[in-house]
Motif scaffolding. Structure first.
Motif, PDB file in Angstrom:
ATOM      1  N   GLY A   1      -0.436  -5.038  -5.928  1.00  0.00           N
ATOM      2  CA  GLY A   1      -1.827  -5.486  -5.221  1.00  0.00           C
ATOM      3  C   GLY A   1      -2.748  -5.069  -4.649  1.00  0.00           C
ATOM      4  O   GLY A   1      -3.508  -5.447  -4.217  1.00  0.00           O
ATOM      5  N   ASP A   2      -2.091  -4.134  -3.545  1.00  0.00           N
ATOM      6  CA  ASP A   2      -2.878  -3.267  -2.956  1.00  0.00           C
ATOM      7  C   ASP A   2      -3.378  -1.701  -3.678  1.00  0.00           C
ATOM      8  O   ASP A   2      -2.669  -0.785  -3.436  1.00  0.00           O
ATOM      9  CB  ASP A   2      -2.188  -3.126  -1.756  1.00  0.00           C
ATOM     10  CG  ASP A   2      -2.572  -2.499  -0.741  1.00  0.00           C
ATOM     11  OD1 ASP A   2      -4.069  -2.328  -0.293  1.00  0.00           O
ATOM     12  OD2 ASP A   2      -2.352  -3.000   0.322  1.00  0.00           O
ATOM     13  N   GLN A   3      -5.023  -1.977  -4.105  1.00  0.00           N
ATOM     14  CA  GLN A   3      -4.756  -1.081  -5.163  1.00  0.00           C
ATOM     15  C   GLN A   3      -6.574  -0.082  -3.928  1.00  0.00           C
ATOM     16  O   GLN A   3      -7.217   0.396  -4.583  1.00  0.00           O
ATOM     17  CB  GLN A   3      -6.073  -1.060  -6.006  1.00  0.00           C
ATOM     18  CG  GLN A   3      -4.868  -2.353  -6.670  1.00  0.00           C
ATOM     19  CD  GLN A   3      -4.655  -2.179  -8.275  1.00  0.00           C
ATOM     20  OE1 GLN A   3      -6.622  -2.360  -8.494  1.00  0.00           O
ATOM     21  NE2 GLN A   3      -4.913  -3.434  -8.649  1.00  0.00           N
TER      22      GLN A   3
ATOM     23  N   LEU B   1       0.317  -1.245   0.065  1.00  0.00           N
ATOM     24  CA  LEU B   1      -0.009  -0.370   0.131  1.00  0.00           C
ATOM     25  C   LEU B   1       0.965   1.049   0.547  1.00  0.00           C
ATOM     26  O   LEU B   1       0.713   2.583  -0.809  1.00  0.00           O
ATOM     27  CB  LEU B   1      -1.038   0.028   1.297  1.00  0.00           C
ATOM     28  CG  LEU B   1      -1.868   1.005   1.202  1.00  0.00           C
ATOM     29  CD1 LEU B   1      -2.671   0.990  -0.177  1.00  0.00           C
ATOM     30  CD2 LEU B   1      -3.008   1.195   2.612  1.00  0.00           C
ATOM     31  N   LYS B   2       2.051   1.335   0.615  1.00  0.00           N
ATOM     32  CA  LYS B   2       3.135   2.629   0.816  1.00  0.00           C
ATOM     33  C   LYS B   2       3.175   2.927  -0.852  1.00  0.00           C
ATOM     34  O   LYS B   2       3.751   3.705  -1.244  1.00  0.00           O
ATOM     35  CB  LYS B   2       4.145   1.878   1.398  1.00  0.00           C
ATOM     36  CG  LYS B   2       5.317   3.441   1.568  1.00  0.00           C
ATOM     37  CD  LYS B   2       6.429   2.942   2.325  1.00  0.00           C
ATOM     38  CE  LYS B   2       7.001   1.455   2.178  1.00  0.00           C
ATOM     39  NZ  LYS B   2       8.299   1.716   3.444  1.00  0.00           N
TER      40      LYS B   2
END
Length: 249
Positions: free
Chosen positions: A223-225, A197-198
């Motif tokens: 992968g973290d949207q 996420l960062k």
């Protein structure tokens, strides 16, 4: 891969770009001792890198192969560091190997400093940490780049031919690391933001703020949207802290 790093204070061979105004980045070629210290830290972290399938550049030679085995087994000793340092001084380090990368960053310096100058922390309701001068250190080894949010320093991998990982233009990577430094204390640390996420937040920040300067900048597929629907324009970063808190808590 972007790990924090900390340099030991050693005598250095370094270059800075001079101009009539105060530069925002200080481009530095390491000494042999500094490069040996970074190779040593890379060896110490080798179990992590191998576990996570990172490609790591290291010098070649029998000693390095021996130290790699000892690193994986957790058996590196202070005596090994002395052997490594002497090996780097005698057989590995050549100041000229950094020249092409140095010159390429120097050619992008004006653009990098313009982008840094356009980041206005006053526009955010959270603290974007800036430095008067960011130290950009070159290395020929390790898994890639990294940043130190306490010192405002950036470590960037190059090759003797002046190539960089991911981008031909080093401005992409350097401004990415500047943003990492800016959000580390007040966003990443406070809200315990996970790595993927960062990276997504930093990529989105760079893309929205500097896409006109960096047309080849790419948002990584981490992968973290979860922030994508909340960060669609520059103005959305005013309340980044609230957005991140809402997503993670």
């Amino acid at each position: 891969m972007r790990l924090k790093y900390f340099l030991i204070c050693l005598p250095v061979l370094w270059m800075t770009c001079s101009s009539s105004h105060r530069n925002r980045i200080d481009i530095r070629i390491p000494s042999a001792q500094e490069e040996a210290e970074y190779i040593w830290r890379t060896l110490q972290d080798l179990p992590f890198f191998e576990k996570n399938n990172y490609t790591v550049a290291l010098p070649s030679g029998g000693l390095i192969n021996e130290l790699k085995i000892k690193a994986i087994e957790g058996k590196l000793s202070p005596m090994d560091y002395g052997r490594l340092e002497q090996f780097v001084i005698d057989n590995v380090y050549h100041e000229a190997d950094y020249r092409a990368g140095y010159e390429k960053i120097k050619s992008a310096q004006a653009l990098i400093e313009q982008m840094i100058g356009e980041i206005n922390p006053a526009l955010f309701d959270w603290s974007f940490h800036t430095f008067e001068v960011y130290q950009v250190n070159l290395t020929l080894y390790g898994p890639g780049g990294s940043y130190d949010p306490e010192e405002g320093s950036i470590l960037i991998f190059t090759t003797p031919e002046g190539q960089f990982k991911q981008y031909d233009n080093p401005a992409n990577t350097i401004i990415h690391e500047v943003v990492h430094i800016g959000i580390e204390d007040s966003i990443v640390t406070v809200y315990k933001v996970p790595h993927a996420l960062k990276e997504r937040i930093v990529d989105t920040f760079v893309s929205l703020h500097f896409g006109n300067y960096l047309p080849d900048y790419r948002i990584q597929n981490m992968g973290d949207q979860r922030t994508d629907d909340h960060l669609t324009k520059v103005e959305d970063f005013k309340n980044l802290h609230q957005i991140v808190e809402g997503i993670l808590n």
